[in-house]
Design an enzyme around this catalytic site. Structure first.
Site, PDB file in Angstrom:
ATOM      1  N   THR A 168       0.874  -1.253  -0.039  1.00 45.08           N
ATOM      2  CA  THR A 168       0.028   0.071  -0.124  1.00 45.08           C
ATOM      3  C   THR A 168       0.878   1.232  -0.018  1.00 45.08           C
ATOM      4  OG1 THR A 168      -1.812  -1.068   1.208  1.00 45.08           O
ATOM      5  CG2 THR A 168      -1.586   1.313   1.534  1.00 45.08           C
ATOM      6  N   ARG A 216     -15.127  -6.318   0.343  1.00 39.13           N
ATOM      7  CA  ARG A 216     -14.214  -5.777   1.649  1.00 39.13           C
ATOM      8  C   ARG A 216     -13.487  -4.450   1.029  1.00 39.13           C
ATOM      9  NH1 ARG A 216      -8.644  -4.241   2.814  1.00 39.13           N
ATOM     10  NH2 ARG A 216      -8.387  -4.825   5.314  1.00 39.13           N
ATOM     11  N   VAL A 217     -13.577  -3.581   2.236  1.00 43.63           N
ATOM     12  CA  VAL A 217     -12.836  -2.104   2.226  1.00 43.63           C
ATOM     13  C   VAL A 217     -12.168  -2.211   3.447  1.00 43.63           C
ATOM     14  CG1 VAL A 217     -12.989   0.232   1.939  1.00 43.63           C
ATOM     15  CG2 VAL A 217     -14.714  -1.286   0.659  1.00 43.63           C
ATOM     16  N   GLY A 218     -10.901  -1.879   3.234  1.00 45.52           N
ATOM     17  CA  GLY A 218      -9.995  -1.512   4.638  1.00 45.52           C
ATOM     18  C   GLY A 218      -9.958  -0.246   4.860  1.00 45.52           C
ATOM     19  N   ASP A 219      -8.584   0.166   5.546  1.00 43.65           N
ATOM     20  CA  ASP A 219      -8.855   1.609   6.407  1.00 43.65           C
ATOM     21  C   ASP A 219      -8.396   2.699   5.157  1.00 43.65           C
ATOM     22  OD1 ASP A 219      -6.304  -0.036   5.996  1.00 43.65           O
ATOM     23  OD2 ASP A 219      -5.496   1.842   7.219  1.00 43.65           O
ATOM     24  N   GLY A 259      -1.241  -1.384   6.787  1.00 41.84           N
ATOM     25  CA  GLY A 259      -1.191  -2.536   7.744  1.00 41.84           C
ATOM     26  C   GLY A 259      -2.626  -3.389   7.589  1.00 41.84           C
ATOM     27  N   GLY A 316      -6.128  -3.598   7.859  1.00 39.45           N
ATOM     28  CA  GLY A 316      -7.032  -2.177   7.815  1.00 39.45           C
ATOM     29  C   GLY A 316      -7.973  -2.531   8.875  1.00 39.45           C
TER      30      GLY A 316
HETATM   31  N1  ASP Z   1      -4.317  -1.131   4.988  1.00 39.39           N
HETATM   32  C1  ASP Z   1      -4.533  -1.768   3.791  1.00 39.39           C
HETATM   33  C2  ASP Z   1      -5.693  -2.493   3.856  1.00 39.39           C
HETATM   34  O1  ASP Z   1      -6.223  -2.963   4.677  1.00 39.39           O
HETATM   35  C3  ASP Z   1      -3.643  -2.697   3.313  1.00 39.39           C
HETATM   36  C4  ASP Z   1      -2.095  -2.506   3.580  1.00 39.39           C
HETATM   37  O2  ASP Z   1      -1.822  -1.333   4.071  1.00 39.39           O
HETATM   38  O3  ASP Z   1      -1.365  -3.167   3.127  1.00 39.39           O
HETATM   39  O4  ASP Z   1      -6.711  -2.538   3.004  1.00 39.39           O
END
Ligand code: ASP
Length: 365
Positions: free
Chosen positions: A229, A257-260, A281, A283
């Site tokens: 990311t 799914r959606v992350g942070d 990280g 999310g």
């Molecule tokens: N934070 C991102 C997510 O969870 C993934 C990442 O940072 O590698 O979508």
């Protein structure tokens, strides 16, 4: 009173040590008192955090990652050096990283379990506290530019799915076939992951190149879905901060799914009253702890020096819930910081008049 004085002192030490800034610790003097155009610019970039160790990197891969991060930070630095805005610097650097197949954003994004690339991004302007975000984008070459268009050209903050791509086309952002984002190593990561989970592997996506005769070499680590990311935080000569993050999310994600990363306050946040943050990280933890906003709240209301605030959230609060990852951050008074609780994070910082400081592993400064 004593506690407050200790914070001031710690802040001054951090400030001077990090960028040689010339103004008082934020929070004591409020937002910076320096005249517009007189700030020293600065920028911090990340390219993902995770189990990134020397033993799992070839010298060639390491050099390529360093080159990618260096190219991005120099691009942001060039924008800031000619007086450009922190928003422009963030967007310019992230566009390069989205085009770089090494990173999990744009081309080179990880695959969802159904064999599609579903891209998320967000950008926030610390001066106005306006923000734009997109999730599950599939056809727009630069999700970060789409996030910015949402902020500047729509009345909304967040668009998702086909509607987000439709909006991108309406505002004339470059559209590409979904196979544009395909890379062989990410596809192999998906195949490995699905086999491990005992889940059927989907067909190779339409338009993807034929499978190579020889298997491709990719960095195999226990959490190879968790890095790549990208994010940038910047401070411009007018004292305005901005933050942006772009990602393909996590390998083999399901159910849209959606992350942070595109969630304002979780993976991305910026305010001239406090700081700008981009995270990377797992999310789900970053969303639950509203990581980015919590860091900036510690700076704004607890008057913590930036490094103390990022360490508090990343090394204590995230660690307490086993949330792996890291952040980069910057304040309007020129404090730069990063913190990660994983073995590595691709990262770099640069401030006016300096050369970029690039790192990957924990033992690097
Ligand atoms: N934070 C991102 C997510 O969870 C993934 C990442 O940072 O590698 O979508």
């Amino acid at each position: 009173m004593l506690r407050r004085m200790r914070f001031v002192l710690r802040g001054l030490v951090a400030c001077v040590a990090l960028v040689g800034c010339s103004i008082a610790v934020q929070g004591q003097s409020g937002p910076s008192q320096t005249a517009p155009g007189q700030h020293k610019w600065a920028v911090v970039v990340h390219g993902g955090a995770g189990v990134i160790e020397r033993s799992s990197m070839t010298p060639e891969a390491e050099a390529n990652y360093r080159a990618g991060i260096t190219e991005a930070i120099n691009a942001a630095g060039a924008v800031l050096d000619r007086g450009g805005s922190s928003l422009d610097a963030v967007e310019a650097a992230i566009k390069l990283l989205e085009d770089n197949p090494l990173f999990n954003a744009g081309r080179g994004a990880v695959f969802a379990a159904d064999g599609t690339n579903q891209l998320d991004a967000a950008i926030m302007d610390g001066k106005t506290m306006q923000a734009g975000a997109v999730a599950d984008v599939r056809r727009t070459r630069h999700p970060i530019s789409l996030a910015r268009a949402v902020m500047e050209k729509s009345p909304h903050v967040m668009l998702v799915g086909a509607g987000a791509d439709d909006f991108a086309a309406q505002v004339h952002l470059e559209q590409v076939p979904p196979s544009f984002f395909f890379t062989e190593h990410r596809w192999q990561q998906l195949v490995e992951e699905l086999k491990k989970q005992g889940v059927p592997v989907p067909e190779r996506p339409e338009g993807a190149p034929a499978p190579p005769a020889k298997p491709v070499a990719f960095i195999e680590t226990p959490d190879n879905h968790k890095y790549g990311t990208v994010g940038v935080v910047a401070l411009d000569r007018n004292g305005n901060v901005a933050a942006g993050t772009s990602t393909g999310g996590t390998t083999a994600k399901r159910w849209n799914r959606v992350g942070d990363s595109p969630i304002i306050g979780a993976g991305t946040y910026a305010s001239n009253q406090s700081c700008a943050v981009s995270g990377t990280g797992v999310g789900e933890y970053f969303i639950r702890l509203t990581v980015a906003r919590t860091i900036c709240a510690l700076v704004q209301y607890e008057h913590m020096p930036l490094q103390a605030a990022v360490d508090e959230v990343v090394q204590k609060q995230l660690v307490a819930v086993h949330g792996d990852g890291g952040v980069i951050a910057i304040t309007p008074d020129g404090q730069l910081a990063w913190s990660f609780n994983t073995p590595g994070m691709f990262r770099a910082k640069l401030s006016e008049g300096r050369t970029p400081q690039v790192g990957i592993y924990r033992d690097e400064p």
